[in-house]
Motif scaffolding. Structure first.
Motif, PDB file in Angstrom:
ATOM      1  N   TYR A  79      -5.616 -10.558 -50.419  1.00  0.00           N
ATOM      2  CA  TYR A  79      -6.936 -10.622 -49.806  1.00  0.00           C
ATOM      3  C   TYR A  79      -7.153 -11.827 -48.877  1.00  0.00           C
ATOM      4  O   TYR A  79      -7.774 -11.688 -47.828  1.00  0.00           O
ATOM      5  CB  TYR A  79      -8.023 -10.607 -50.899  1.00  0.00           C
ATOM      6  CG  TYR A  79      -8.145  -9.270 -51.577  1.00  0.00           C
ATOM      7  CD1 TYR A  79      -9.013  -8.294 -51.100  1.00  0.00           C
ATOM      8  CD2 TYR A  79      -7.379  -8.956 -52.699  1.00  0.00           C
ATOM      9  CE1 TYR A  79      -9.129  -7.056 -51.712  1.00  0.00           C
ATOM     10  CE2 TYR A  79      -7.480  -7.723 -53.321  1.00  0.00           C
ATOM     11  CZ  TYR A  79      -8.347  -6.779 -52.825  1.00  0.00           C
ATOM     12  OH  TYR A  79      -8.438  -5.550 -53.430  1.00  0.00           O
ATOM     13  N   ARG A 154     -22.020   0.033 -51.344  1.00  0.00           N
ATOM     14  CA  ARG A 154     -22.412   0.153 -49.937  1.00  0.00           C
ATOM     15  C   ARG A 154     -23.876   0.563 -49.836  1.00  0.00           C
ATOM     16  O   ARG A 154     -24.470   1.103 -50.773  1.00  0.00           O
ATOM     17  CB  ARG A 154     -21.532   1.181 -49.223  1.00  0.00           C
ATOM     18  CG  ARG A 154     -20.049   0.856 -49.292  1.00  0.00           C
ATOM     19  CD  ARG A 154     -19.224   1.827 -48.458  1.00  0.00           C
ATOM     20  NE  ARG A 154     -17.789   1.691 -48.748  1.00  0.00           N
ATOM     21  CZ  ARG A 154     -16.835   2.293 -48.074  1.00  0.00           C
ATOM     22  NH1 ARG A 154     -17.138   3.107 -47.069  1.00  0.00           N
ATOM     23  NH2 ARG A 154     -15.563   2.104 -48.404  1.00  0.00           N
ATOM     24  N   GLU A 249     -14.052   3.455 -54.454  1.00  0.00           N
ATOM     25  CA  GLU A 249     -14.109   2.549 -53.305  1.00  0.00           C
ATOM     26  C   GLU A 249     -14.974   3.099 -52.169  1.00  0.00           C
ATOM     27  O   GLU A 249     -15.449   2.334 -51.327  1.00  0.00           O
ATOM     28  CB  GLU A 249     -12.704   2.261 -52.783  1.00  0.00           C
ATOM     29  CG  GLU A 249     -11.905   1.302 -53.645  1.00  0.00           C
ATOM     30  CD  GLU A 249     -12.289  -0.152 -53.427  1.00  0.00           C
ATOM     31  OE1 GLU A 249     -12.673  -0.511 -52.296  1.00  0.00           O
ATOM     32  OE2 GLU A 249     -12.201  -0.931 -54.392  1.00  0.00           O
ATOM     33  N   ARG A 252     -18.184   1.390 -52.823  1.00  0.00           N
ATOM     34  CA  ARG A 252     -18.152  -0.060 -53.030  1.00  0.00           C
ATOM     35  C   ARG A 252     -18.112  -0.783 -51.686  1.00  0.00           C
ATOM     36  O   ARG A 252     -17.376  -0.402 -50.777  1.00  0.00           O
ATOM     37  CB  ARG A 252     -16.926  -0.428 -53.863  1.00  0.00           C
ATOM     38  CG  ARG A 252     -16.730  -1.917 -54.086  1.00  0.00           C
ATOM     39  CD  ARG A 252     -15.604  -2.154 -55.067  1.00  0.00           C
ATOM     40  NE  ARG A 252     -15.141  -3.543 -55.057  1.00  0.00           N
ATOM     41  CZ  ARG A 252     -14.268  -4.042 -55.918  1.00  0.00           C
ATOM     42  NH1 ARG A 252     -13.761  -3.262 -56.871  1.00  0.00           N
ATOM     43  NH2 ARG A 252     -13.891  -5.297 -55.838  1.00  0.00           N
ATOM     44  N   GLU A 253     -18.901  -1.834 -51.561  1.00  0.00           N
ATOM     45  CA  GLU A 253     -18.916  -2.626 -50.332  1.00  0.00           C
ATOM     46  C   GLU A 253     -17.572  -3.330 -50.156  1.00  0.00           C
ATOM     47  O   GLU A 253     -17.108  -4.044 -51.059  1.00  0.00           O
ATOM     48  CB  GLU A 253     -20.035  -3.674 -50.398  1.00  0.00           C
ATOM     49  CG  GLU A 253     -20.171  -4.519 -49.159  1.00  0.00           C
ATOM     50  CD  GLU A 253     -20.748  -3.755 -47.972  1.00  0.00           C
ATOM     51  OE1 GLU A 253     -20.674  -4.293 -46.843  1.00  0.00           O
ATOM     52  OE2 GLU A 253     -21.277  -2.628 -48.150  1.00  0.00           O
ATOM     53  N   PRO A 254     -16.923  -3.147 -49.018  1.00  0.00           N
ATOM     54  CA  PRO A 254     -15.648  -3.841 -48.793  1.00  0.00           C
ATOM     55  C   PRO A 254     -15.848  -5.351 -48.753  1.00  0.00           C
ATOM     56  O   PRO A 254     -16.946  -5.831 -48.451  1.00  0.00           O
ATOM     57  CB  PRO A 254     -15.190  -3.312 -47.424  1.00  0.00           C
ATOM     58  CG  PRO A 254     -16.021  -2.111 -47.156  1.00  0.00           C
ATOM     59  CD  PRO A 254     -17.302  -2.298 -47.884  1.00  0.00           C
ATOM     60  N   ASP A 255     -14.809  -6.093 -49.057  1.00  0.00           N
ATOM     61  CA  ASP A 255     -14.887  -7.543 -48.963  1.00  0.00           C
ATOM     62  C   ASP A 255     -15.276  -7.936 -47.544  1.00  0.00           C
ATOM     63  O   ASP A 255     -14.689  -7.456 -46.565  1.00  0.00           O
ATOM     64  CB  ASP A 255     -13.549  -8.169 -49.331  1.00  0.00           C
ATOM     65  CG  ASP A 255     -13.193  -7.919 -50.795  1.00  0.00           C
ATOM     66  OD1 ASP A 255     -13.796  -8.569 -51.655  1.00  0.00           O
ATOM     67  OD2 ASP A 255     -12.332  -7.060 -51.058  1.00  0.00           O
ATOM     68  N   GLY A 259     -13.442  -6.277 -44.506  1.00  0.00           N
ATOM     69  CA  GLY A 259     -14.045  -5.067 -43.976  1.00  0.00           C
ATOM     70  C   GLY A 259     -13.168  -3.859 -44.269  1.00  0.00           C
ATOM     71  O   GLY A 259     -12.309  -3.886 -45.153  1.00  0.00           O
ATOM     72  N   LEU A 260     -13.389  -2.793 -43.522  1.00  0.00           N
ATOM     73  CA  LEU A 260     -12.560  -1.603 -43.659  1.00  0.00           C
ATOM     74  C   LEU A 260     -11.317  -1.759 -42.792  1.00  0.00           C
ATOM     75  O   LEU A 260     -11.380  -2.293 -41.684  1.00  0.00           O
ATOM     76  CB  LEU A 260     -13.345  -0.357 -43.264  1.00  0.00           C
ATOM     77  CG  LEU A 260     -14.544  -0.021 -44.161  1.00  0.00           C
ATOM     78  CD1 LEU A 260     -15.303   1.175 -43.607  1.00  0.00           C
ATOM     79  CD2 LEU A 260     -14.091   0.264 -45.596  1.00  0.00           C
ATOM     80  N   SER A 266     -10.596   0.924 -47.409  1.00  0.00           N
ATOM     81  CA  SER A 266     -10.679  -0.460 -47.870  1.00  0.00           C
ATOM     82  C   SER A 266      -9.318  -0.925 -48.387  1.00  0.00           C
ATOM     83  O   SER A 266      -8.403  -0.117 -48.601  1.00  0.00           O
ATOM     84  CB  SER A 266     -11.713  -0.568 -48.993  1.00  0.00           C
ATOM     85  OG  SER A 266     -11.258   0.123 -50.156  1.00  0.00           O
ATOM     86  N   GLN A 269      -8.400   0.774 -51.564  1.00  0.00           N
ATOM     87  CA  GLN A 269      -7.861   2.128 -51.390  1.00  0.00           C
ATOM     88  C   GLN A 269      -6.408   2.096 -50.940  1.00  0.00           C
ATOM     89  O   GLN A 269      -5.583   2.882 -51.419  1.00  0.00           O
ATOM     90  CB  GLN A 269      -8.735   2.898 -50.399  1.00  0.00           C
ATOM     91  CG  GLN A 269     -10.091   3.271 -50.992  1.00  0.00           C
ATOM     92  CD  GLN A 269     -11.021   3.890 -49.974  1.00  0.00           C
ATOM     93  OE1 GLN A 269     -11.192   3.367 -48.874  1.00  0.00           O
ATOM     94  NE2 GLN A 269     -11.645   4.990 -50.334  1.00  0.00           N
TER      95      GLN A 269
END
Length: 296
Positions: A79, A154, A249, A252-255, A259-260, A266, A269
């Motif tokens: 990450y 999200r 996912e 779920r809000e991406p980091d 982002g995506l 994500s 995923q």
């Protein structure tokens, strides 16, 4: 539309000592691992391999090391590698958060390899044993995420039956409003933001609790009740977790710092897809190599 209850992150105050909910959930997860493990070693197919309840304590010790070290290093490398390359000492600041399930999973694999090698068992025999013992611990962790009001979902419609406001997401909500002016043209969305200074989001922690935790536990427990070829239960874990995490996912809000990624997926995923492929391959390999007359 519901509002997150804003739990006190500290569960128990003992003078200067503060026991936080998330740490308590880790403890609950380890206890559930032992309780489910004691039921698991009573199953005839497991007992026939020589596993005993006494093995669980040593296994838990190895597993805890794998979860913590692997989870932290996975977060660092998957990450935020550039940040930690520039600030290597921050790797040790685990109290500030930053753990990765996929890294923890790899850490547990290494820990189980060391444990099973020491005990004279194969790695797959060990992972088949513990696979049904893991999901309830994951469920406890996701419940801790929800109590802390972190890793929220999200943005969704205010009319969604799952919509929930997370006051902790106020800064991210303001950024979302600035970045999506067309969505804010919706009267209901604009009204919610004007009244609460926040946006409706999915409680994705609870979705993951239900899928990666409860549903995955039931799937594996039912599947593992019968004797299976070596590697089959491990393969089912990979397929089940990877699939449930991939689906969760989407809510779920991406980091924020990632982002995506490619194809609108994500990081979670992308990391889950190899698990699914590996799990399918392991199931095929397991059943193809099964001797004639062996358990299904």
């Amino acid at each position: 539309m519901l509002i997150h209850p804003q739990f006190d992150p500290v569960a128990i105050h003992l003078g200067p000592l503060a026991i936080r909910w998330y740490g308590l959930m880790y403890l609950v997860g380890f206890i559930l691992f032992l309780l489910v493990g004691r039921l698991r070693v009573r199953q005839p197919s497991i007992a026939a391999q020589g596993w005993k309840a006494q093995d669980l304590d040593d296994m838990l010790f190895y597993g805890v090391l794998g979860v913590i070290l692997g989870g932290r290093l996975g977060y660092v490398f998957f990450y935020k590698p550039a940040f930690y390359l520039a600030n290597p000492l921050d790797i040790f600041r685990v109290w500030e958060g930053g753990m990765s399930f996929h890294g923890g999973f790899l850490g547990v694999l290494v820990a189980m390899w060391l444990f099973t090698r020491r005990r004279g068992q194969s790695l797959l025999a060990g992972t088949d044993l513990i696979a049904p013992m893991i999901p309830l611990g994951l469920a406890a962790g996701r419940l801790g995420n929800f109590i802390n009001g972190e890793l929220w979902g999200r943005v969704t419609s205010p009319d969604s039956r799952f919509a929930m406001l997370f006051p902790q997401a106020a800064a991210e909500d303001a950024q979302w409003v600035f970045a999506h002016p067309q969505a804010m043209a919706d009267q209901a969305m604009a009204t919610v933001f004007a009244q609460f200074h926040g946006l409706p989001r999915y409680p994705s922690q609870l979705f993951e609790f239900a899928l990666e935790g409860v549903a995955l536990f039931l799937l594996l427990w039912i599947f593992a009740r019968r004797a299976r070829p070596i590697g089959a239960v491990s393969g089912m874990f990979l397929v089940g977790y990877g699939t449930f995490r991939f689906l969760a996912e989407f809510t779920r809000e991406p980091d924020a710092f990632l982002g995506l990624l490619s194809f609108g997926l994500s990081m979670g995923q992308w990391l889950s897809m190899p698990m699914i492929v590996a799990g399918i391959a392991m199931l095929v390999w397991s059943y193809r190599r099964r001797p004639v007359g062996s358990p299904a």
